[in-house]
Design a protein around this motif. Structure first.
Motif, PDB file in Angstrom:
ATOM      1  N   PRO A  16      18.775 -12.562  -3.823  1.00  0.00           N
ATOM      2  CA  PRO A  16      17.418 -12.026  -3.682  1.00  0.00           C
ATOM      3  C   PRO A  16      17.358 -10.568  -4.132  1.00  0.00           C
ATOM      4  O   PRO A  16      18.265  -9.782  -3.847  1.00  0.00           O
ATOM      5  CB  PRO A  16      17.140 -12.136  -2.171  1.00  0.00           C
ATOM      6  CG  PRO A  16      18.097 -13.174  -1.682  1.00  0.00           C
ATOM      7  CD  PRO A  16      19.322 -13.039  -2.555  1.00  0.00           C
ATOM      8  N   ARG A  17      16.328 -10.255  -4.862  1.00  0.00           N
ATOM      9  CA  ARG A  17      16.167  -8.884  -5.341  1.00  0.00           C
ATOM     10  C   ARG A  17      15.777  -7.971  -4.188  1.00  0.00           C
ATOM     11  O   ARG A  17      14.837  -8.247  -3.440  1.00  0.00           O
ATOM     12  CB  ARG A  17      15.084  -8.843  -6.420  1.00  0.00           C
ATOM     13  CG  ARG A  17      14.812  -7.447  -6.960  1.00  0.00           C
ATOM     14  CD  ARG A  17      13.764  -7.501  -8.058  1.00  0.00           C
ATOM     15  NE  ARG A  17      13.341  -6.176  -8.449  1.00  0.00           N
ATOM     16  CZ  ARG A  17      12.365  -5.495  -7.849  1.00  0.00           C
ATOM     17  NH1 ARG A  17      11.721  -6.036  -6.833  1.00  0.00           N
ATOM     18  NH2 ARG A  17      12.028  -4.292  -8.263  1.00  0.00           N
ATOM     19  N   VAL A  18      16.505  -6.890  -4.029  1.00  0.00           N
ATOM     20  CA  VAL A  18      16.219  -5.917  -2.976  1.00  0.00           C
ATOM     21  C   VAL A  18      15.329  -4.828  -3.564  1.00  0.00           C
ATOM     22  O   VAL A  18      15.714  -4.159  -4.528  1.00  0.00           O
ATOM     23  CB  VAL A  18      17.519  -5.290  -2.421  1.00  0.00           C
ATOM     24  CG1 VAL A  18      17.188  -4.246  -1.362  1.00  0.00           C
ATOM     25  CG2 VAL A  18      18.421  -6.375  -1.851  1.00  0.00           C
ATOM     26  N   PRO A  19      14.124  -4.650  -3.028  1.00  0.00           N
ATOM     27  CA  PRO A  19      13.224  -3.642  -3.605  1.00  0.00           C
ATOM     28  C   PRO A  19      13.761  -2.233  -3.406  1.00  0.00           C
ATOM     29  O   PRO A  19      14.427  -1.939  -2.408  1.00  0.00           O
ATOM     30  CB  PRO A  19      11.927  -3.849  -2.822  1.00  0.00           C
ATOM     31  CG  PRO A  19      12.365  -4.458  -1.525  1.00  0.00           C
ATOM     32  CD  PRO A  19      13.539  -5.323  -1.864  1.00  0.00           C
ATOM     33  N   THR A  20      13.497  -1.380  -4.352  1.00  0.00           N
ATOM     34  CA  THR A  20      13.928   0.018  -4.242  1.00  0.00           C
ATOM     35  C   THR A  20      12.807   0.899  -3.705  1.00  0.00           C
ATOM     36  O   THR A  20      13.046   2.044  -3.330  1.00  0.00           O
ATOM     37  CB  THR A  20      14.368   0.553  -5.621  1.00  0.00           C
ATOM     38  OG1 THR A  20      13.289   0.400  -6.553  1.00  0.00           O
ATOM     39  CG2 THR A  20      15.585  -0.211  -6.125  1.00  0.00           C
ATOM     40  N   GLU A  21      11.594   0.372  -3.682  1.00  0.00           N
ATOM     41  CA  GLU A  21      10.467   1.117  -3.145  1.00  0.00           C
ATOM     42  C   GLU A  21       9.414   0.134  -2.641  1.00  0.00           C
ATOM     43  O   GLU A  21       9.355  -1.010  -3.072  1.00  0.00           O
ATOM     44  CB  GLU A  21       9.863   2.047  -4.194  1.00  0.00           C
ATOM     45  CG  GLU A  21       9.341   1.336  -5.423  1.00  0.00           C
ATOM     46  CD  GLU A  21       8.800   2.297  -6.467  1.00  0.00           C
ATOM     47  OE1 GLU A  21       7.660   2.091  -6.918  1.00  0.00           O
ATOM     48  OE2 GLU A  21       9.532   3.243  -6.828  1.00  0.00           O
ATOM     49  N   LEU A  22       8.608   0.605  -1.689  1.00  0.00           N
ATOM     50  CA  LEU A  22       7.581  -0.226  -1.092  1.00  0.00           C
ATOM     51  C   LEU A  22       6.261   0.533  -1.062  1.00  0.00           C
ATOM     52  O   LEU A  22       6.233   1.755  -0.896  1.00  0.00           O
ATOM     53  CB  LEU A  22       7.964  -0.614   0.343  1.00  0.00           C
ATOM     54  CG  LEU A  22       9.248  -1.433   0.516  1.00  0.00           C
ATOM     55  CD1 LEU A  22       9.601  -1.533   1.989  1.00  0.00           C
ATOM     56  CD2 LEU A  22       9.071  -2.831  -0.078  1.00  0.00           C
ATOM     57  N   SER A  23       5.169  -0.188  -1.192  1.00  0.00           N
ATOM     58  CA  SER A  23       3.854   0.429  -1.077  1.00  0.00           C
ATOM     59  C   SER A  23       3.505   0.584   0.404  1.00  0.00           C
ATOM     60  O   SER A  23       4.187   0.050   1.290  1.00  0.00           O
ATOM     61  CB  SER A  23       2.802  -0.439  -1.764  1.00  0.00           C
ATOM     62  OG  SER A  23       2.607  -1.643  -1.031  1.00  0.00           O
ATOM     63  N   ALA A  24       2.419   1.287   0.691  1.00  0.00           N
ATOM     64  CA  ALA A  24       1.982   1.466   2.076  1.00  0.00           C
ATOM     65  C   ALA A  24       1.618   0.126   2.713  1.00  0.00           C
ATOM     66  O   ALA A  24       1.754  -0.047   3.928  1.00  0.00           O
ATOM     67  CB  ALA A  24       0.796   2.425   2.128  1.00  0.00           C
ATOM     68  N   ALA A  25       1.165  -0.820   1.910  1.00  0.00           N
ATOM     69  CA  ALA A  25       0.811  -2.140   2.429  1.00  0.00           C
ATOM     70  C   ALA A  25       2.038  -2.996   2.723  1.00  0.00           C
ATOM     71  O   ALA A  25       1.952  -3.975   3.481  1.00  0.00           O
ATOM     72  CB  ALA A  25      -0.090  -2.867   1.433  1.00  0.00           C
ATOM     73  N   GLU A  26       3.187  -2.626   2.144  1.00  0.00           N
ATOM     74  CA  GLU A  26       4.398  -3.436   2.282  1.00  0.00           C
ATOM     75  C   GLU A  26       5.394  -2.879   3.281  1.00  0.00           C
ATOM     76  O   GLU A  26       6.242  -3.616   3.794  1.00  0.00           O
ATOM     77  CB  GLU A  26       5.108  -3.545   0.927  1.00  0.00           C
ATOM     78  CG  GLU A  26       4.300  -4.235  -0.159  1.00  0.00           C
ATOM     79  CD  GLU A  26       4.945  -4.085  -1.532  1.00  0.00           C
ATOM     80  OE1 GLU A  26       4.875  -5.047  -2.311  1.00  0.00           O
ATOM     81  OE2 GLU A  26       5.499  -2.996  -1.824  1.00  0.00           O
ATOM     82  N   VAL A  27       5.325  -1.574   3.554  1.00  0.00           N
ATOM     83  CA  VAL A  27       6.419  -0.926   4.272  1.00  0.00           C
ATOM     84  C   VAL A  27       6.516  -1.373   5.729  1.00  0.00           C
ATOM     85  O   VAL A  27       7.616  -1.425   6.290  1.00  0.00           O
ATOM     86  CB  VAL A  27       6.292   0.616   4.170  1.00  0.00           C
ATOM     87  CG1 VAL A  27       5.082   1.137   4.940  1.00  0.00           C
ATOM     88  CG2 VAL A  27       7.577   1.290   4.630  1.00  0.00           C
ATOM     89  N   CYS A  28       5.416  -1.714   6.374  1.00  0.00           N
ATOM     90  CA  CYS A  28       5.477  -2.236   7.739  1.00  0.00           C
ATOM     91  C   CYS A  28       5.557  -3.751   7.673  1.00  0.00           C
ATOM     92  O   CYS A  28       4.723  -4.392   7.017  1.00  0.00           O
ATOM     93  CB  CYS A  28       4.250  -1.807   8.545  1.00  0.00           C
ATOM     94  SG  CYS A  28       4.264  -0.061   9.005  1.00  0.00           S
ATOM     95  N   PRO A  29       6.548  -4.366   8.310  1.00  0.00           N
ATOM     96  CA  PRO A  29       6.746  -5.810   8.188  1.00  0.00           C
ATOM     97  C   PRO A  29       5.625  -6.612   8.827  1.00  0.00           C
ATOM     98  O   PRO A  29       4.856  -6.117   9.654  1.00  0.00           O
ATOM     99  CB  PRO A  29       8.075  -6.035   8.919  1.00  0.00           C
ATOM    100  CG  PRO A  29       8.169  -4.910   9.895  1.00  0.00           C
ATOM    101  CD  PRO A  29       7.526  -3.735   9.209  1.00  0.00           C
ATOM    102  N   GLU A  30       5.542  -7.869   8.450  1.00  0.00           N
ATOM    103  CA  GLU A  30       4.644  -8.863   9.041  1.00  0.00           C
ATOM    104  C   GLU A  30       3.161  -8.554   8.824  1.00  0.00           C
ATOM    105  O   GLU A  30       2.296  -9.070   9.533  1.00  0.00           O
ATOM    106  CB  GLU A  30       4.931  -9.020  10.549  1.00  0.00           C
ATOM    107  CG  GLU A  30       6.368  -9.401  10.839  1.00  0.00           C
ATOM    108  CD  GLU A  30       6.774  -9.202  12.282  1.00  0.00           C
ATOM    109  OE1 GLU A  30       7.802  -9.762  12.677  1.00  0.00           O
ATOM    110  OE2 GLU A  30       6.072  -8.477  13.013  1.00  0.00           O
ATOM    111  N   GLY A  31       2.869  -7.680   7.875  1.00  0.00           N
ATOM    112  CA  GLY A  31       1.480  -7.389   7.557  1.00  0.00           C
ATOM    113  C   GLY A  31       0.689  -6.816   8.710  1.00  0.00           C
ATOM    114  O   GLY A  31      -0.492  -7.135   8.888  1.00  0.00           O
TER     115      GLY A  31
END
Length: 215
Positions: A16-31
Motif C-alpha cells: 500500500p502506498r503511504v502518503p507523504t502529505e495529507l489535506s485538512a480533510a484527510e488528516v483526521c481519521p474516520e472523516g
C-alpha cells in the motif's frame, strides 16, 4: 504453474502506498471533520497540507470511544485520549492542532466549576456549555447511551481542541474556527457512542454567544 508464477510476481509494487502529505480533510481519521471544521482547521493552523500522523498520534473516534466506555465502566470517568493530531507539513509552521475527549468523574465536576468559562473564555450556547478562545475550545455534552450508564442516565463528555503555539489574541474568526472543529468531532463521538439524540448536539453548527470573556 501459472498460479505459482503469478503469486511470485508481487513485490514492493504491491505494498500500500503511504502518503507523504495529507489535506485538512484527510488528516483526521474516520472523516470526523465536516466541511466547516476542515476550513476551521486550515484557519487555526495556517496550513492546508499536513504530515501523516505518527503511530498513536491520531487514534480516531472509534478507539477513543472504546477507551471512554471502558474507563467509565471501571472508574466512573476516563481521560479518553487524542482522536486526531494535525501537524502542518511546513517545518516553519508550529501550529499543531489536537482533538481529544474525556469523561470527568463526579468528584472532578463538583459545582460544575470545571465547565465554567470563569471569564477567561467566551461561552457559547452549544451542548451543555461551550468555551472558546483563539487557541482553544471545549465542548461539554450529555451522553445517555447503553455503552455508558444507560439511556436513562446522561454522562458528561468533554471534547477539546488545542492549537499549540496558536494565537493568544482575541480573534472571533479563530474562536469560531475552533468551535467548528470541536463541534464536528464531538458530534462524531456522540454518534460513535450511540448517545441519545446525539447528545443534544445539532447536525449543523450555529454560533450563539452566551457570555463574553471578561479578562
Amino acid at each position: 504453474m501459472s498460479a505459482v508464477l503469478l503469486a511470485g510476481c508481487g513485490g514492493d509494487g504491491d505494498k500500500p502506498r503511504v502518503p507523504t502529505e495529507l489535506s485538512a480533510a484527510e488528516v483526521c481519521p474516520e472523516g470526523i471533520l465536516a466541511p466547516d471544521a476542515v476550513r476551521g482547521l486550515e484557519k487555526v493552523s495556517g496550513a492546508t497540507v499536513f504530515a501523516p500522523p505518527k503511530s498513536g498520534e491520531s487514534a480516531g473516534i472509534a478507539w477513543v470511544a472504546d477507551v471512554l466506555a471502558q474507563g467509565y465502566a471501571k472508574a466512573g470517568g476516563s481521560l479518553g485520549g487524542q482522536a486526531c493530531k494535525a501537524t502542518p507539513l511546513d517545518d516553519q509552521n508550529r501550529r499543531r492542532v489536537s482533538v481529544g475527549f474525556e469523561i470527568q468523574s463526579d468528584l472532578e465536576r463538583t459545582g460544575e466549576n470545571s465547565e465554567s468559562g470563569k471569564g477567561h473564555y467566551w461561552e457559547y450556547d452549544l451542548g451543555r456549555n461551550a468555551l472558546a478562545i483563539s487557541n482553544q475550545a471545549k465542548l461539554f455534552f450529555d451522553c445517555a447511551s447503553t455503552r455508558l450508564a444507560g439511556l436513562d442516565k446522561p454522562v458528561p463528555v468533554a471534547g477539546s481542541v488545542t492549537v499549540s503555539d496558536g494565537s493568544k489574541g482575541d480573534e472571533p474568526e479563530l474562536r469560531e474556527a475552533n468551535l467548528a472543529i470541536v463541534h464536528s468531532a464531538s458530534l462524531a463521538m456522540a454518534k460513535e457512542l450511540g448517545c441519545k439524540d446525539n447528545g443534544g448536539l445539532p447536525d449543523k453548527l450555529v454560533v450563539k454567544q452566551k457570555a463574553a470573556r471578561t479578562v
